[in-house]
Design a protein around this motif. Sequence first.
Motif, PDB file in Angstrom:
ATOM      1  N   TYR A  78       0.837  -1.206   0.000  1.00 50.82           N
ATOM      2  CA  TYR A  78       0.000   0.000   0.000  1.00 50.82           C
ATOM      3  C   TYR A  78       0.864   1.244   0.000  1.00 50.82           C
ATOM      4  O   TYR A  78       1.772   1.387   0.805  1.00 50.82           O
ATOM      5  N   LEU A  79       0.591   2.116  -0.937  1.00 53.89           N
ATOM      6  CA  LEU A  79       1.221   3.433  -0.933  1.00 53.89           C
ATOM      7  C   LEU A  79       0.142   4.462  -0.652  1.00 53.89           C
ATOM      8  O   LEU A  79      -0.684   4.747  -1.508  1.00 53.89           O
ATOM      9  N   PRO A  80       0.108   5.005   0.569  1.00 51.57           N
ATOM     10  CA  PRO A  80      -0.911   6.009   0.883  1.00 51.57           C
ATOM     11  C   PRO A  80      -0.650   7.316   0.141  1.00 51.57           C
ATOM     12  O   PRO A  80       0.392   7.478  -0.488  1.00 51.57           O
ATOM     13  N   GLU A  81      -1.591   8.218   0.275  1.00 47.76           N
ATOM     14  CA  GLU A  81      -1.505   9.498  -0.425  1.00 47.76           C
ATOM     15  C   GLU A  81      -0.214  10.245  -0.082  1.00 47.76           C
ATOM     16  O   GLU A  81       0.471  10.741  -0.964  1.00 47.76           O
ATOM     17  N   THR A  82       0.089  10.323   1.217  1.00 48.86           N
ATOM     18  CA  THR A  82       1.385  10.879   1.601  1.00 48.86           C
ATOM     19  C   THR A  82       2.278   9.701   1.949  1.00 48.86           C
ATOM     20  O   THR A  82       1.914   8.888   2.785  1.00 48.86           O
ATOM     21  N   PRO A  83       3.440   9.587   1.288  1.00 48.81           N
ATOM     22  CA  PRO A  83       4.290   8.427   1.564  1.00 48.81           C
ATOM     23  C   PRO A  83       4.626   8.341   3.056  1.00 48.81           C
ATOM     24  O   PRO A  83       5.063   9.332   3.639  1.00 48.81           O
ATOM     25  N   PRO A  84       4.378   7.206   3.686  1.00 52.56           N
ATOM     26  CA  PRO A  84       4.554   7.101   5.134  1.00 52.56           C
ATOM     27  C   PRO A  84       6.009   6.863   5.518  1.00 52.56           C
ATOM     28  O   PRO A  84       6.418   5.749   5.793  1.00 52.56           O
ATOM     29  N   LEU A  85       6.798   7.943   5.543  1.00 55.37           N
ATOM     30  CA  LEU A  85       8.233   7.791   5.825  1.00 55.37           C
ATOM     31  C   LEU A  85       8.569   8.325   7.214  1.00 55.37           C
ATOM     32  O   LEU A  85       7.929   9.248   7.694  1.00 55.37           O
ATOM     33  N   TYR A  86       9.583   7.715   7.802  1.00 54.55           N
ATOM     34  CA  TYR A  86      10.118   8.264   9.056  1.00 54.55           C
ATOM     35  C   TYR A  86      11.293   9.162   8.708  1.00 54.55           C
ATOM     36  O   TYR A  86      12.326   8.665   8.255  1.00 54.55           O
ATOM     37  N   PRO A  87      11.148  10.476   8.901  1.00 54.48           N
ATOM     38  CA  PRO A  87      12.192  11.389   8.422  1.00 54.48           C
ATOM     39  C   PRO A  87      13.563  11.119   9.025  1.00 54.48           C
ATOM     40  O   PRO A  87      14.580  11.398   8.404  1.00 54.48           O
ATOM     41  N   GLU A  88      13.621  10.547  10.233  1.00 58.52           N
ATOM     42  CA  GLU A  88      14.913  10.390  10.895  1.00 58.52           C
ATOM     43  C   GLU A  88      15.642   9.104  10.484  1.00 58.52           C
ATOM     44  O   GLU A  88      16.788   8.915  10.856  1.00 58.52           O
ATOM     45  N   LEU A  89      14.961   8.256   9.716  1.00 56.29           N
ATOM     46  CA  LEU A  89      15.623   7.028   9.283  1.00 56.29           C
ATOM     47  C   LEU A  89      16.172   7.206   7.864  1.00 56.29           C
ATOM     48  O   LEU A  89      15.629   7.970   7.082  1.00 56.29           O
ATOM     49  N   THR A  90      17.242   6.475   7.551  1.00 57.09           N
ATOM     50  CA  THR A  90      17.708   6.489   6.172  1.00 57.09           C
ATOM     51  C   THR A  90      16.799   5.578   5.356  1.00 57.09           C
ATOM     52  O   THR A  90      16.058   4.771   5.910  1.00 57.09           O
ATOM     53  N   VAL A  91      16.896   5.742   4.043  1.00 49.91           N
ATOM     54  CA  VAL A  91      16.039   4.950   3.156  1.00 49.91           C
ATOM     55  C   VAL A  91      16.237   3.454   3.422  1.00 49.91           C
ATOM     56  O   VAL A  91      15.275   2.706   3.538  1.00 49.91           O
ATOM     57  N   ARG A  92      17.501   3.052   3.582  1.00 51.29           N
ATOM     58  CA  ARG A  92      17.765   1.630   3.792  1.00 51.29           C
ATOM     59  C   ARG A  92      17.219   1.164   5.138  1.00 51.29           C
ATOM     60  O   ARG A  92      16.566   0.113   5.224  1.00 51.29           O
ATOM     61  N   GLU A  93      17.429   1.974   6.168  1.00 56.03           N
ATOM     62  CA  GLU A  93      16.898   1.615   7.495  1.00 56.03           C
ATOM     63  C   GLU A  93      15.382   1.495   7.458  1.00 56.03           C
ATOM     64  O   GLU A  93      14.790   0.565   8.010  1.00 56.03           O
ATOM     65  N   TYR A  94      14.788   2.474   6.773  1.00 49.64           N
ATOM     66  CA  TYR A  94      13.333   2.507   6.687  1.00 49.64           C
ATOM     67  C   TYR A  94      12.805   1.250   5.995  1.00 49.64           C
ATOM     68  O   TYR A  94      11.891   0.582   6.490  1.00 49.64           O
ATOM     69  N   LEU A  95      13.404   0.916   4.853  1.00 48.72           N
ATOM     70  CA  LEU A  95      12.912  -0.240   4.104  1.00 48.72           C
ATOM     71  C   LEU A  95      13.179  -1.532   4.869  1.00 48.72           C
ATOM     72  O   LEU A  95      12.383  -2.475   4.811  1.00 48.72           O
TER      73      LEU A  95
END
Lengths: 317, 255
Positions: A78-95
């Motif tokens: 699921y990709l919501p309207e606003t991408p649900p990202l944690y700003p303090e994590l790096t892309v790799r950490e987040y994924l």
Amino acid sequence: MIEVKHLTKRYGRVTAVDDVSFRVEKGEILGFLGPNGAGKTTTMRVLTGYMPPTEGSAVVAGFDILEQPLEAKRRTGYLPETPPLYPELTVREYLTFCARITGVPRREREARVKASMEKARVADMANRHCGKLSKGYKQRVGLAQAILHNPDVLILDEPTAGLDPKQIIETRELIKGLAGDHTVILSTHILPEVSQTCQRVVIINKGRVVAIDTPDALTARMQGHQSMYVQVDAGGADATATFCALPGVVQVQRADVRGALVGYEVEGEPGRDVRRDIAHAVVTRGWGLLELRPMRVSLEDVFLSLTTEDAQEVRRG
Amino acid sequence: MANTLAIAGKELRSYFASPIAYVVIGLYALLFGYFFLLFLTAFAEQSMRMAAMGMNQPVNVNQMMIRPMLGNMSVIGLFILPMLTMRAYAEEKRSGTFELLLTAPLTDLQIVLGKFLGSLSLYTIMLAVSSLNVLLLFWWGNPEWRQVATSYLGLFFIGASFIALGLFISSLTKNQIVAGIITFAVALILWVISWVGDSAGELGRAIVSGLSVIEHYDDFSKGVVDTKHVVYYLSFIAFGLFLTVKSVDSERWRG
């Protein structure tokens, strides 16, 4: 693959989604089209198990969303309207975190994260913090998150919002490439997107489904009358009466005026081509014929006519 | 369990990726150090006075210094812990990441427990850093280690209770400042509630001291682990987590 039956969602007294039913077959891309506030996001949120429906049911990837929500969610990206990202994590950490909570086995985690970063073209930003990414990258990291656990069903809420034209094309290609293995529902209010990516379209307005069909069939449905656009240089004369007098012409309207050049919309009877007569009439009067073309009904017209109260007004307008 | 740990790990990572962890641990250590210095000086002075007066009995370092000092720290926790918990849910709701958690194959309990464990881990680190001060006392003095251990257990329970409370309040709002202030106010009430004193009558006093979070700490600081107090803290935590699960669930219904 996805079956929605009589889905209704009310927020207090407001009915956001009203008795919506549709099916999506395996490997298909279904476009969810509607103006803002039509109930697209609500429908998607119900399908992803974010919120339960007030009435009705839905089966996603073979599992009822109310009875076996975890099984259904495991198979849904699921990709919501606003991408649900944690700003303090790096892309790799987040994924990596997303891989853990969606149940990707430890051994496959690293490979899956890498593969999804490459597919969504964010690999070059792997060690950047999510909060520092541009809107386009955020959107693509969100997409990487959605496809990470290789789900059967992908639900994408406006996946191309905030992207530049080149990225939009790339994202569309990516989504097209995902179909086949994945079943995709994508919502949008950008019309060309639907005709370019989706096999079928659900048009939704004020919470109700107003049409379900292929983009072509929807366009064809509107083409009852054949309209022509004619641009003439009549030296200041009004050509309306002339065109009206032609056999088979139902209606004539002035469309635009550019100095001496005047554009008309001439509507002919169904199945009758009036171009020859128009050309003849213009030439015999000694006017200049600058343009003569059939006006194709676009999906845009279909959309507007289906989602606007006074359909005829808008079509002409 | 793996899911719970995944969330707890992410929480902890978020704390350390932002300044929060450093600020909170640093402030706690600073205040702890300040109190340590105050009490140590006072203790040293008193010891010398006692010795000058010719009393051979050494002054009890546990009673005279460690117990009041850790008692103060239990109150410091009350000020600092709302800052730890206020963002937990409020921030996720505001930034839309809550949607990620709620649409992932996770149960509400896993989310709630994960967040609780994440905050609790950071608090444990705070306690561990502060305990370095106390360890110094063992180097030069001879405190009773069991009493120190039970005091720390008590501090751990108080903190865990405040965290459970703070997480519940954070789950009710999108605004982390509001969450922080309400958590602080409620925690403060739970502390000062025991101050009503005799005016409340005997039954009133009993009820009030039963509710007070700090009151239950007293026995721990004396070196006593009473089941009654352990049950109090555990039920406080369990109730807080239960309310949070319900609140997360209601988020789905309210949309």
